[in-house]
Design a protein around this motif. Sequence first.
Motif, PDB file in Angstrom:
ATOM      1  N   ALA A 168       0.832  -1.231  -0.132  1.00 61.26           N
ATOM      2  CA  ALA A 168      -0.046   0.075   0.009  1.00 61.26           C
ATOM      3  C   ALA A 168       0.901   1.194   0.036  1.00 61.26           C
ATOM      4  O   ALA A 168       0.428   2.236  -0.527  1.00 61.26           O
ATOM      5  CB  ALA A 168      -0.889   0.033   1.162  1.00 61.26           C
ATOM      6  N   THR A 169       1.974   1.025   0.881  1.00 62.05           N
ATOM      7  CA  THR A 169       2.659   2.372   0.787  1.00 62.05           C
ATOM      8  C   THR A 169       3.497   2.731  -0.675  1.00 62.05           C
ATOM      9  O   THR A 169       3.341   3.745  -1.102  1.00 62.05           O
ATOM     10  CB  THR A 169       3.874   2.324   1.682  1.00 62.05           C
ATOM     11  N   SER A 170       4.065   1.751  -1.132  1.00 64.35           N
ATOM     12  CA  SER A 170       4.655   2.169  -2.701  1.00 64.35           C
ATOM     13  C   SER A 170       3.432   2.359  -3.594  1.00 64.35           C
ATOM     14  O   SER A 170       3.899   3.059  -4.615  1.00 64.35           O
ATOM     15  CB  SER A 170       5.419   0.712  -3.128  1.00 64.35           C
ATOM     16  N   ARG A 171       2.305   2.042  -3.600  1.00 63.51           N
ATOM     17  CA  ARG A 171       1.417   2.438  -4.321  1.00 63.51           C
ATOM     18  C   ARG A 171       0.331   3.537  -3.955  1.00 63.51           C
ATOM     19  O   ARG A 171      -0.641   3.798  -4.808  1.00 63.51           O
ATOM     20  CB  ARG A 171       0.445   1.301  -4.869  1.00 63.51           C
ATOM     21  N   TYR A 172       0.747   4.081  -3.023  1.00 64.95           N
ATOM     22  CA  TYR A 172      -0.121   5.186  -2.332  1.00 64.95           C
ATOM     23  C   TYR A 172      -0.502   6.154  -3.226  1.00 64.95           C
ATOM     24  O   TYR A 172      -1.876   6.261  -3.629  1.00 64.95           O
ATOM     25  CB  TYR A 172       0.686   5.732  -1.139  1.00 64.95           C
ATOM     26  N   GLN A 173       0.273   6.924  -3.933  1.00 68.26           N
ATOM     27  CA  GLN A 173      -0.016   8.079  -4.842  1.00 68.26           C
ATOM     28  C   GLN A 173      -0.624   7.456  -6.279  1.00 68.26           C
ATOM     29  O   GLN A 173      -1.723   7.813  -6.668  1.00 68.26           O
ATOM     30  CB  GLN A 173       1.221   8.809  -5.592  1.00 68.26           C
ATOM     31  N   ASP A 174      -0.289   6.453  -6.869  1.00 69.44           N
ATOM     32  CA  ASP A 174      -0.829   5.778  -8.057  1.00 69.44           C
ATOM     33  C   ASP A 174      -2.294   5.159  -7.596  1.00 69.44           C
ATOM     34  O   ASP A 174      -3.070   5.486  -8.568  1.00 69.44           O
ATOM     35  CB  ASP A 174      -0.089   4.477  -8.356  1.00 69.44           C
TER      36      ASP A 174
END
Length: 215
Positions: A168-174
């Motif tokens: 979830a952190t790595s895809r937050y903005q996407d």
Amino acid sequence: MKKESTLSLVEKIYQKLRLDIYSSKIHQGAMLTEREIADFFNVSRTPVREALRKLEQEGLITIIPKKGSIVKQITLQDILEMDQIRELLEPYVAKIAAQTIDVDLLIPLEKQLIDLKSKTPSQQNCLELLELDGQLHNAIMQFNSNSRINSILNNLRKSFNLIRLKGATSRYQDSINEQLEIIGALKERNGKAAEKAMFKHIEKAKKNRFKIIQP
């Protein structure tokens, strides 16, 4: 006052256990007992029992009478198969819903997503994003008249709860941008655009998830 206190205690226990399962602090397959949880929180078993029921309703655990509760397990093959089903069904549901969805349901979600966009991907903000993602999917399903498809997707989302925080952190903005794109298409009642945006959202989440969880 006593009732309110008990309810808030249930919520406190539920949220703590839920977060620990989401973050894998409590591992899949782990056994949870009412006594151990009650001792940890220094409470009676009553609020613990209610908290465990909420976790079971969310699809995170299975309660075994007179034994305890087991955190559900999910395999790579399970995830692959569930993603395949979602790719087939959810874009179609978004396309259908675009014709009749109540736009007023989308506006608060859109505002909250825009607000999250300016924040850092902390664990709390990631959890809030996952909640909004669930609300968006639920809003879309409200305007799909095929109850069998909705039932399948609801069951899949319960299973995915075990791994939703991973990545979830790595895809937050996407993820925020993808959800805003879906909302934009729905507000314009553009079924094809909603279908395309939903497929992209699921596909990107799938690819990111497999990068993280594959051994």
